[in-house]
Design a protein around this motif. Structure first.
Motif, PDB file in Angstrom:
ATOM      1  N   SER A  68       0.718  -1.179  -0.220  1.00 32.41           N
ATOM      2  CA  SER A  68      -0.018  -0.017  -0.199  1.00 32.41           C
ATOM      3  C   SER A  68       0.714   0.663  -0.281  1.00 32.41           C
ATOM      4  O   SER A  68       0.582   2.443  -0.891  1.00 32.41           O
ATOM      5  CB  SER A  68      -0.576   0.202   1.412  1.00 32.41           C
ATOM      6  OG  SER A  68      -1.884  -1.208   0.996  1.00 32.41           O
ATOM      7  N   HIS A 136      -6.344   6.550   3.314  1.00 36.54           N
ATOM      8  CA  HIS A 136      -6.771   5.738   4.446  1.00 36.54           C
ATOM      9  C   HIS A 136      -8.195   5.446   3.684  1.00 36.54           C
ATOM     10  O   HIS A 136      -8.892   4.179   4.713  1.00 36.54           O
ATOM     11  CB  HIS A 136      -7.043   7.218   5.445  1.00 36.54           C
ATOM     12  CG  HIS A 136      -8.077   8.370   4.549  1.00 36.54           C
ATOM     13  ND1 HIS A 136      -7.518   9.273   4.251  1.00 36.54           N
ATOM     14  CD2 HIS A 136      -9.421   8.759   4.978  1.00 36.54           C
ATOM     15  CE1 HIS A 136      -8.468   9.799   3.243  1.00 36.54           C
ATOM     16  NE2 HIS A 136      -9.721  10.159   4.010  1.00 36.54           N
ATOM     17  N   LEU A 139      -7.574   1.430   2.384  1.00 33.27           N
ATOM     18  CA  LEU A 139      -7.523   0.774   3.893  1.00 33.27           C
ATOM     19  C   LEU A 139      -8.694   0.508   4.656  1.00 33.27           C
ATOM     20  O   LEU A 139      -8.847  -0.928   4.842  1.00 33.27           O
ATOM     21  CB  LEU A 139      -6.338   1.425   4.688  1.00 33.27           C
ATOM     22  CG  LEU A 139      -4.611   1.790   4.006  1.00 33.27           C
ATOM     23  CD1 LEU A 139      -3.712   2.043   4.079  1.00 33.27           C
ATOM     24  CD2 LEU A 139      -4.202   0.832   3.752  1.00 33.27           C
ATOM     25  N   ALA A 140      -9.766   1.264   5.168  1.00 29.31           N
ATOM     26  CA  ALA A 140     -11.252   1.124   5.212  1.00 29.31           C
ATOM     27  C   ALA A 140     -11.704  -0.643   5.004  1.00 29.31           C
ATOM     28  O   ALA A 140     -11.570  -1.183   5.245  1.00 29.31           O
ATOM     29  CB  ALA A 140     -11.215   2.331   5.392  1.00 29.31           C
ATOM     30  N   GLN A 142     -10.358  -2.022   2.992  1.00 29.36           N
ATOM     31  CA  GLN A 142      -9.417  -3.304   2.763  1.00 29.36           C
ATOM     32  C   GLN A 142     -10.155  -4.409   4.264  1.00 29.36           C
ATOM     33  O   GLN A 142      -9.963  -5.473   4.331  1.00 29.36           O
ATOM     34  CB  GLN A 142      -7.692  -3.966   3.132  1.00 29.36           C
ATOM     35  CG  GLN A 142      -7.276  -2.707   1.465  1.00 29.36           C
ATOM     36  CD  GLN A 142      -5.961  -2.384   1.310  1.00 29.36           C
ATOM     37  OE1 GLN A 142      -5.186  -3.300   2.710  1.00 29.36           O
ATOM     38  NE2 GLN A 142      -5.418  -2.303   0.605  1.00 29.36           N
ATOM     39  N   HIS A 143     -10.149  -3.320   5.047  1.00 28.97           N
ATOM     40  CA  HIS A 143     -10.368  -3.793   6.693  1.00 28.97           C
ATOM     41  C   HIS A 143     -11.782  -4.273   6.704  1.00 28.97           C
ATOM     42  O   HIS A 143     -12.306  -5.663   7.401  1.00 28.97           O
ATOM     43  CB  HIS A 143     -10.424  -2.353   7.720  1.00 28.97           C
ATOM     44  CG  HIS A 143     -10.291  -2.699   9.160  1.00 28.97           C
ATOM     45  ND1 HIS A 143     -12.016  -2.855   9.028  1.00 28.97           N
ATOM     46  CD2 HIS A 143     -10.042  -3.019  10.065  1.00 28.97           C
ATOM     47  CE1 HIS A 143     -11.927  -3.232  10.482  1.00 28.97           C
ATOM     48  NE2 HIS A 143     -11.232  -3.640  11.251  1.00 28.97           N
ATOM     49  N   GLY A 156      -8.101   2.510   8.501  1.00 30.85           N
ATOM     50  CA  GLY A 156      -8.195   3.019   7.642  1.00 30.85           C
ATOM     51  C   GLY A 156      -6.506   4.518   8.145  1.00 30.85           C
ATOM     52  O   GLY A 156      -5.613   4.334   7.582  1.00 30.85           O
ATOM     53  N   GLU A 157      -7.411   5.872   8.692  1.00 31.53           N
ATOM     54  CA  GLU A 157      -6.211   6.572   8.847  1.00 31.53           C
ATOM     55  C   GLU A 157      -5.592   5.869   9.798  1.00 31.53           C
ATOM     56  O   GLU A 157      -4.353   6.620   9.188  1.00 31.53           O
ATOM     57  CB  GLU A 157      -7.439   7.616   9.762  1.00 31.53           C
ATOM     58  CG  GLU A 157      -8.096   8.220   9.486  1.00 31.53           C
ATOM     59  CD  GLU A 157     -10.089   9.286   9.740  1.00 31.53           C
ATOM     60  OE1 GLU A 157      -9.130   9.312  11.055  1.00 31.53           O
ATOM     61  OE2 GLU A 157     -10.659   9.763   9.322  1.00 31.53           O
TER      62      GLU A 157
END
Length: 380
Positions: A68, A136, A139-140, A142-143, A156-157
């Motif tokens: 990432s 961010h 990534l959120a 992906q979570h 994400g943050e």
């Protein structure tokens, strides 16, 4: 040669027009620019491959995190800062000095830029960057896809902040790979550190302005532009390049670069303010009108409030309730857009005047003339 015939965007040299194919200056500039962009990207790719492999060996989960971070660096971007640094260096050393010894230092500026962008997007809660989800936000997602526990947005943050931090460390590592004399590299590092301090100062003022808009002004908005954008986009990269060439900080060339860089950098941010409201999202990669709707105290908005009639000012106080299109029309009706365009033109003129008096290599002078026009008249 006309300014708009030199550079077609904030980076790339424009294709030759009919009858210009045999222009030797254009041919040299095109070759320099093409080779530079390729060299910077190749340097970053090689460096990041080694770094990502090293991180992946710590834990299987680090592979995705490292990937990432690498994607944040390599996907998109105009490589503006390495380009200004390159021409700052080339303007001092001339056309025969080999590039490889200083290339890691130039490429390091792109890692520093990624650090700033990723953190800025978190602070601004931005959803898109370069037409893609911001780090961010991605990534959120992906979570959620992985079915992890906890708040996806918070995850994400947090991870985006770590990616930005990692890019800052990577920039330091790559800068250290420049093969210049140790004493000179120390001077380069001082310039680099000053650029980072000024960037953080500008970012803090930007955040403060959003939370203290009632006490903001045109002067303070320009101060944010000077430190958040002008310093690390144009002025400091030029001086960074001059340092790589061994130019003393008090030399006439450094003085000219300082004046040029401040003027072009401020004009760059002023154009960014206009594009943030009136630009095409397909070209800018970001939604239009966000800054106006949230009341962010940009120079554009501060001028609109300064120039507004009482009725217009009352309407601007209800910015969050107005459709984006109506709000943009309102700001233009105050005369703020025309005033910002004049400010951009004035700064472009000052930048070119600084170049006229500078003891700079001829090819670099031509490139910097074109870059000034391109950076201030761009559409993205």
């Amino acid at each position: 040669m006309a300014n708009d015939a030199v550079v077609g965007s904030a980076i790339r040299v424009a294709p030759a027009r009919p009858g210009e194919g045999d222009d030797p200056v254009r041919a040299v500039l095109a070759a320099y620019t093409r080779d530079l962009l390729t060299a910077v990207d190749d340097t970053l790719t090689t460096f990041l491959t080694t770094e990502v492999d090293s991180l992946s060996g710590i834990d299987p989960a680090m592979g995705g995190f490292a990937a990432s971070a690498r994607e944040a660096v390599l996907v998109g971007g105009k490589r503006i800062r390495p380009t200004f640094a390159y021409w700052g260096w080339r303007g001092a050393v001339g056309g025969t000095e080999p590039l490889p010894p200083v290339l890691p230092a130039l490429a390091a500026l792109e890692l520093l830029h990624t650090f700033a962008l990723v953190h800025d997007d978190v602070m601004d809660s931005s959803a898109t960057r370069r037409g893609r989800p911001t780090a961010h936000v991605a990534l959120a997602a992906q979570h959620v896809a992985a079915g992890h526990r906890g708040d996806p947005g918070r995850f994400g943050e947090a991870v985006a902040v770590l990616i930005g931090d990692l890019c800052m460390v990577w920039a330091d590592r790559l800068l250290a790979q420049a093969t210049v004399a140790p004493a000179r590299l120390l001077e380069v590092r001082r310039c680099y550190d000053q650029m980072r301090v000024e960037t953080i100062a500008g970012q803090y003022l930007d955040v403060l302005g959003e939370n203290d808009a009632a006490n903001w002004s045109v002067d303070r908005a320009l101060r944010v532009a000077r430190y958040k954008t002008a310093s690390y986009t144009v002025q400091r990269p030029l001086l960074f390049g001059a340092c790589l060439a061994g130019v003393p900080a008090d030399a006439p060339l450094a003085t000219a670069y300082t004046r040029y860089g401040l003027a072009v950098g401020e004009a760059f941010q002023l154009r960014d303010d206009l594009l943030g409201t009136y630009g095409d999202p397909a070209a800018t990669g970001k939604p239009a009108g966000d800054d106006l709707r949230t009341g962010k105290p940009t120079t554009l908005l501060m001028l609109a409030r300064q120039l507004a009639t009482p009725a217009q000012l009352k309407a601007l106080d209800r910015a969050g309730e107005l459709p984006a299109g109506r709000l943009a029309e309102l700001v233009a009706d105050t005369g703020a857009v025309a005033r910002v365009e004049r400010m951009i033109a004035e700064r472009l003129g000052d930048a070119l005047a600084a170049l006229d008096a500078a003891p700079v290599d001829r090819t670099a002078r031509t490139a910097l003339t074109g870059l000034a026009a391109a950076a201030t008249n761009r559409r993205a």
